[in-house]
Design a protein around this motif. Sequence first.
Motif, mmCIF file in Angstrom:
data_model
loop_
_atom_site.group_PDB
_atom_site.id
_atom_site.type_symbol
_atom_site.label_atom_id
_atom_site.label_comp_id
_atom_site.label_asym_id
_atom_site.label_seq_id
_atom_site.Cartn_x
_atom_site.Cartn_y
_atom_site.Cartn_z
ATOM 1 N N LYS A 19 0.852 -1.190 0.000
ATOM 2 C CA LYS A 19 0.000 0.000 0.000
ATOM 3 C C LYS A 19 0.892 1.245 0.000
ATOM 4 C CE LYS A 19 -3.716 -2.322 2.530
ATOM 5 N NZ LYS A 19 -4.544 -2.318 3.769
ATOM 6 N N PRO A 20 1.310 1.690 -1.174
ATOM 7 C CA PRO A 20 2.256 2.806 -1.236
ATOM 8 C C PRO A 20 1.712 4.117 -0.681
ATOM 9 C CG PRO A 20 1.456 2.224 -3.430
ATOM 10 C CD PRO A 20 1.000 1.147 -2.511
ATOM 11 N N ALA A 21 0.415 4.256 -0.558
ATOM 12 C CA ALA A 21 -0.159 5.478 0.003
ATOM 13 C C ALA A 21 -0.168 5.474 1.524
ATOM 14 C CB ALA A 21 -1.581 5.684 -0.522
ATOM 15 N N GLU A 22 0.234 4.350 2.145
ATOM 16 C CA GLU A 22 0.150 4.250 3.609
ATOM 17 C C GLU A 22 1.427 3.732 4.270
ATOM 18 O OE1 GLU A 22 -3.099 1.732 4.691
ATOM 19 O OE2 GLU A 22 -4.542 2.722 3.363
ATOM 20 N N ASP A 23 2.149 2.864 3.591
ATOM 21 C CA ASP A 23 3.208 2.108 4.256
ATOM 22 C C ASP A 23 4.302 2.987 4.850
ATOM 23 O OD1 ASP A 23 1.986 -0.317 3.856
ATOM 24 O OD2 ASP A 23 3.102 -0.794 2.031
ATOM 25 N N VAL B 168 10.111 20.556 -0.481
ATOM 26 C CA VAL B 168 8.875 20.080 -1.110
ATOM 27 C C VAL B 168 9.041 19.997 -2.626
ATOM 28 C CG1 VAL B 168 6.419 20.544 -1.410
ATOM 29 C CG2 VAL B 168 7.501 20.984 0.796
ATOM 30 N N TYR B 169 9.811 20.916 -3.201
ATOM 31 C CA TYR B 169 10.062 20.880 -4.637
ATOM 32 C C TYR B 169 10.813 19.610 -5.065
ATOM 33 C CZ TYR B 169 9.001 25.936 -5.028
ATOM 34 O OH TYR B 169 8.403 27.168 -5.025
ATOM 35 N N GLN B 170 11.573 19.020 -4.164
ATOM 36 C CA GLN B 170 12.411 17.882 -4.541
ATOM 37 C C GLN B 170 11.622 16.598 -4.776
ATOM 38 O OE1 GLN B 170 16.161 17.132 -2.628
ATOM 39 N NE2 GLN B 170 16.405 19.263 -1.993
ATOM 40 N N ASP C 130 5.115 12.144 -5.639
ATOM 41 C CA ASP C 130 5.631 10.977 -4.915
ATOM 42 C C ASP C 130 4.766 10.788 -3.661
ATOM 43 O OD1 ASP C 130 7.101 9.361 -3.058
ATOM 44 O OD2 ASP C 130 9.004 9.965 -3.943
ATOM 45 N N PRO C 131 4.162 9.595 -3.478
ATOM 46 C CA PRO C 131 3.264 9.383 -2.331
ATOM 47 C C PRO C 131 3.895 9.693 -0.973
ATOM 48 C CG PRO C 131 3.019 7.599 -3.900
ATOM 49 C CD PRO C 131 4.197 8.420 -4.365
ATOM 50 N N ARG C 132 5.191 9.722 -0.895
ATOM 51 C CA ARG C 132 5.834 10.030 0.390
ATOM 52 C C ARG C 132 5.620 11.481 0.798
ATOM 53 N NH1 ARG C 132 11.540 7.191 -1.006
ATOM 54 N NH2 ARG C 132 10.901 8.031 -3.040
ATOM 55 N N LEU C 133 5.298 12.369 -0.152
ATOM 56 C CA LEU C 133 5.022 13.757 0.219
ATOM 57 C C LEU C 133 3.775 13.829 1.086
ATOM 58 C CD1 LEU C 133 5.599 16.771 0.057
ATOM 59 C CD2 LEU C 133 4.302 16.841 -2.088
ATOM 60 N N GLN D 51 2.672 11.636 2.883
ATOM 61 C CA GLN D 51 2.912 10.896 4.126
ATOM 62 C C GLN D 51 3.975 11.574 4.985
ATOM 63 O OE1 GLN D 51 2.836 6.381 3.331
ATOM 64 N NE2 GLN D 51 2.948 7.240 1.262
ATOM 65 N N SER D 52 4.363 12.781 4.564
ATOM 66 C CA SER D 52 5.364 13.552 5.319
ATOM 67 C C SER D 52 4.836 14.905 5.760
ATOM 68 C CB SER D 52 6.632 13.751 4.472
ATOM 69 O OG SER D 52 7.215 12.508 4.138
ATOM 70 N N ILE D 53 3.907 15.498 4.977
ATOM 71 C CA ILE D 53 3.270 16.751 5.358
ATOM 72 C C ILE D 53 1.774 16.644 5.099
ATOM 73 C CG2 ILE D 53 5.308 18.169 4.873
ATOM 74 C CD1 ILE D 53 3.851 19.074 2.281
ATOM 75 N N ARG D 54 1.007 17.545 5.687
ATOM 76 C CA ARG D 54 -0.421 17.609 5.407
ATOM 77 C C ARG D 54 -0.632 18.083 3.968
ATOM 78 N NH1 ARG D 54 -3.896 20.083 10.520
ATOM 79 N NH2 ARG D 54 -3.103 18.647 12.106
ATOM 80 N N THR D 55 -1.303 17.267 3.180
ATOM 81 C CA THR D 55 -1.688 17.666 1.831
ATOM 82 C C THR D 55 -3.196 17.504 1.706
ATOM 83 O OG1 THR D 55 -1.298 15.435 0.956
ATOM 84 C CG2 THR D 55 0.556 16.979 0.867
#
Length: 600
Positions: A252-256, A306-308, A336-339, A341-345
């Motif tokens: 689950k790339p959106a959660e893991d 965030v740009y990276q 990238d799904p990690r964004l 999972q790192s900040i509020r989007t």
Amino acid sequence: MKKIILGLSVALVALTSCEDAINLNPQDRVTESDYFKTAGDLEMFSNPFYNNLLNKEPEREKSDFYLTQTLSDVMLGGTKRVTPTKAGTGGWSWAQLRRINSLLDRVDRCPDKEAVAKYSGVTRFFRALFYFEKVMRFGDVPWYEHEIGSADADLYKPRDSRELVMANVVADLDFAIENCPAKSAEPNNPFRVTRGAALALKARICLFEGTFRKYHNINLEGHDYNWYLSQAADAAEKLMSLNEYKLYSTGKPAEDYLNLFTFEDANPDEYILAIRFTGATGAYHEAASSTLQPTGGQPGFPRKLVYQYLMKDGSRYTDQAGYATKSFVDMVKDRDPRLAQSIRTTGYHRIGKTDILAPDFTATTTGFQPIKFVQSPLLESGQLDNKRSTCDMPVLRYGEVLLNYAEAKAEAGTLTQADLDKSINLLRNRAGMPHLSLASANSNPDPFLEDPNFGYTNVTGSNKGVILEIRRERAVEFVMEGSRMMDLLRWRAGYCLDQDIYGMYFPGPGEYDLTGDGKPDLYLYTASQAKPNVKDAQVYRIGSEILLSEGESGYTNYHKSQPRNGWNNNRDYYYGLPIDDLSLNKNLTQNPGWEDIDRK
């Protein structure tokens, strides 16, 4: 023989004779001659190393990637960085080394040779870590491998060479690798030093030393930077080949990625070494409260980080026309799904809850509000709680081993596509991202990542493109894990601290949707306008309650009134030694650019 009293309480021994009654050794304490004789003694004496030498708050490291209300002295630079005066301050403390060497000097008293090997290995792991952090901070330092007393002449020795110290650090790690227990001894306990932890630490330390020497152009008699890079790659590859660890993934790339850092119990497959937190014993940390509470420092990511993050299809966000002035909703779309999972989007909600939450400008300086390590608001007690966190903190995890392997090979010029496929591309698999191609990266280096306003200006050579991509992957994968300043030091990239630290973009006063539901979550107005009377939205006046880079428009610029005096390239890659220690030991020399004593 002088008696050394150890601060370890034991049961009071009953007096059975007059001779016992006049014994001058305290009967309610363990004396030095009675100790270090069992595996339990060795374990108990080494236990404080975990608490005293491991970083329990990696997420609190202030840097150009993690901004809070108050910038660190390192970020402010110039005269904000001062030479410490009091002895033993500013990182020049040696108490833990004395404890380490005390154990190593006495460990052979234990007849249990298996325990001797194990705890010698554990202790030398910590000595390697101790000295690595000293070298990283000060450069040359005195090397001590035995307990030093107040009357020992070596107490006032000069600094030993960096090469001598680092060669001994590698030797300590090699010993630890051979003698620390395999993961199988305690397969679900990532809170103790193992062979895997020793290999992972060796990869980290040797990568640091190899890249530091390469980018700082340091050539010392002994080992060159390529030797350290080879040691880093070999240690990482050996750990990878053991098949004891793997990346956490449920497909689950959106959660893991997010879930990995919020579990009550550290995942023993990916966390090689972790720090235990649990509500059962009242051992909490404040990772969540620091990002959720207005009084937590208001941390935020800068726009350059965030740009990276790449687009979801693997293309570069910064290749798009107008990327720098996109609305927040458009900016975070299809990344990238990690964004997310790192900040509020857009669409963010707390774990276990359904309420959609916009970035909270009372709790973040930039608008890019961190969520890494933010657990479900339902803790072990079953009560809502934003102040106490119980997720275990990573010290060494398998993802870093994979990145260290790829970077060491890239910097040495030996990286292949097969190397990327068994390292960085495994991280991208978990995130559901396209693979990194060696040929494509090197044929088309990212202009953004080498832009002096955002990236790295001193990367050269045929592997320039892939080295920049590896640095991108490190930024995305390891943000808030306490490694950014270490990376800037070894890459000779302190200049990154002088780059802008702006946040979210706003073209002017008005209403803004930050959650993607078409409804305004934020209103900005100017002094010449009446304050909007709205419900269920944040309202701020430009110029006082929220600062923008161009006055009434631009990027959030919370630190506008905090002048930064700049990174000093001739001074700031090392710290200064305390003045009192230089006075006590005239054989010590000060690092360049820092206040010194009168040596006449």
